[in-house]
Design an enzyme around this catalytic site. Sequence first.
Site, PDB file in Angstrom:
ATOM      1  N   HIS A  69       0.826  -1.205   0.000  1.00 46.65           N
ATOM      2  CA  HIS A  69       0.000   0.000   0.000  1.00 46.65           C
ATOM      3  C   HIS A  69       0.859   1.254   0.000  1.00 46.65           C
ATOM      4  O   HIS A  69       1.909   1.329   0.633  1.00 46.65           O
ATOM      5  CB  HIS A  69      -1.033  -0.016   1.132  1.00 46.65           C
ATOM      6  CG  HIS A  69      -0.524   0.046   2.529  1.00 46.65           C
ATOM      7  ND1 HIS A  69      -0.297   1.237   3.172  1.00 46.65           N
ATOM      8  CD2 HIS A  69      -0.238  -0.921   3.429  1.00 46.65           C
ATOM      9  CE1 HIS A  69       0.109   0.988   4.415  1.00 46.65           C
ATOM     10  NE2 HIS A  69       0.156  -0.312   4.598  1.00 46.65           N
ATOM     11  N   ASP A 182       5.625   1.891   7.145  1.00 43.40           N
ATOM     12  CA  ASP A 182       4.368   1.191   6.891  1.00 43.40           C
ATOM     13  C   ASP A 182       3.587   2.052   5.899  1.00 43.40           C
ATOM     14  O   ASP A 182       2.904   2.983   6.308  1.00 43.40           O
ATOM     15  CB  ASP A 182       3.602   1.005   8.198  1.00 43.40           C
ATOM     16  CG  ASP A 182       2.209   0.421   7.993  1.00 43.40           C
ATOM     17  OD1 ASP A 182       1.917  -0.023   6.877  1.00 43.40           O
ATOM     18  OD2 ASP A 182       1.417   0.433   8.948  1.00 43.40           O
ATOM     19  N   GLU A 212      -5.120   1.776   2.236  1.00 45.23           N
ATOM     20  CA  GLU A 212      -5.071   0.593   3.109  1.00 45.23           C
ATOM     21  C   GLU A 212      -5.329   0.978   4.549  1.00 45.23           C
ATOM     22  O   GLU A 212      -6.005   0.260   5.286  1.00 45.23           O
ATOM     23  CB  GLU A 212      -3.710  -0.106   2.980  1.00 45.23           C
ATOM     24  CG  GLU A 212      -3.636  -1.464   3.669  1.00 45.23           C
ATOM     25  CD  GLU A 212      -3.260  -1.424   5.145  1.00 45.23           C
ATOM     26  OE1 GLU A 212      -3.424  -2.450   5.815  1.00 45.23           O
ATOM     27  OE2 GLU A 212      -2.804  -0.367   5.644  1.00 45.23           O
ATOM     28  N   GLU A 213      -4.770   2.114   4.952  1.00 41.45           N
ATOM     29  CA  GLU A 213      -4.823   2.488   6.377  1.00 41.45           C
ATOM     30  C   GLU A 213      -6.240   2.800   6.852  1.00 41.45           C
ATOM     31  O   GLU A 213      -6.496   2.898   8.050  1.00 41.45           O
ATOM     32  CB  GLU A 213      -3.891   3.678   6.658  1.00 41.45           C
ATOM     33  CG  GLU A 213      -2.398   3.377   6.461  1.00 41.45           C
ATOM     34  CD  GLU A 213      -1.834   2.380   7.461  1.00 41.45           C
ATOM     35  OE1 GLU A 213      -2.553   1.949   8.370  1.00 41.45           O
ATOM     36  OE2 GLU A 213      -0.655   2.011   7.295  1.00 41.45           O
ATOM     37  N   HIS A 323       3.023   3.618  12.835  1.00 41.14           N
ATOM     38  CA  HIS A 323       1.791   4.348  13.184  1.00 41.14           C
ATOM     39  C   HIS A 323       2.075   5.507  14.126  1.00 41.14           C
ATOM     40  O   HIS A 323       1.156   6.101  14.675  1.00 41.14           O
ATOM     41  CB  HIS A 323       0.679   3.429  13.713  1.00 41.14           C
ATOM     42  CG  HIS A 323       0.041   2.625  12.632  1.00 41.14           C
ATOM     43  ND1 HIS A 323      -1.310   2.380  12.569  1.00 41.14           N
ATOM     44  CD2 HIS A 323       0.569   2.025  11.530  1.00 41.14           C
ATOM     45  CE1 HIS A 323      -1.580   1.664  11.484  1.00 41.14           C
ATOM     46  NE2 HIS A 323      -0.446   1.425  10.852  1.00 41.14           N
TER      47      HIS A 323
END
Length: 351
Positions: A69, A182, A212-213, A323
Amino acid sequence: MVNDLSERTTLLATLSNAFGPPGNEVNVAEILKKELEDFADEVRVDKLGNIFFYHHGRERYPNVMLAAHMDEVGFLVTFIETTGFLRFQTLGGIPSNILPGQTILLRGEKRDFKGIIGTKPPHIMTDEEKKNVVPIEDLFIDIGAESLEEANNRGMEIGALGVFDIEFAELGGGYLRGKAFDDRAGCTVLVEVFKALKDSHYNLVAVGTVQEEVGGRGARTAAWQLEPDYGLALEGTFAADVPGSREDRMSATLKGGPVITIMDRTTITHPAVLRTLITLGKEKAIPFQFKKVPMGGTDAGVIHLTKAGVPSGTVAVPCRYIHGPVALTHIDDLSNTITLTTEFVKAISRQ
Ligand code: CO
């Protein structure tokens, strides 16, 4: 090898520094396109912004979809105070206790804005307030605008998207620090694996997915279009090998190799995929580890539920502090994830 390492580091740095909150992944897609268009038989962008790189092999081989992603956790400006301060919503799972004091990059129609997530100064907080986490709705972003009018005149508006404002850095000893590992670590793996297989006879589609998140949205429509025979999500996953973590709760450790998911919140890895990954790791002496805390989800969660089902799994680069504003990973983990994924495409294609 030295060249490979510095090339990979440079690619991760470029991807890490790129702007890509959910809903605005075009900069990341441009980087992927620049890297891969000369290696692909076909490049295509779909209506949601997913980018597809096709490598057409021989007909007898299955279609393998690799997904990474392009989006990162980010921010959405929801309101501008008459005093010029911005209210915002987070995009993706960012814990609000880490937000105060963070530097933010916001993108307006005309220009970018640098800002700080502000709170009341600790000096005037009550003891109770100091102990408590400030909820997101009480936080604000300060862009140095003195009024709503000034913010508007400078091009700030409701709907502007933002990301953490952090520059990539090499810490020495192979440790790499940056934002959005990420999933820019996964994007780096995607690029390198696709390049490594350019002369192969296998059928491969590398996909940079969007959103995606906020729930695997791009991968859902991407997989629907491709109907792959196998799917593998490439990720940056959390490593918690830090002081105070119990060994069984670390989930993954840096320098432990690619992280193979057995199960998470959205998937149980298909046995054919899982077995292939484990066998390769052992036979080819590629270090690997299992994701030991079955939390989180990846694009595999939606890919495996496409149409009649797609045997799928996830392989990830272990990263500390994802994150949050900035993550830490190691070049060896990146390299070993590239090797394992390349071998996976070969092996699953020959099954
Ligand atoms: Co991710």
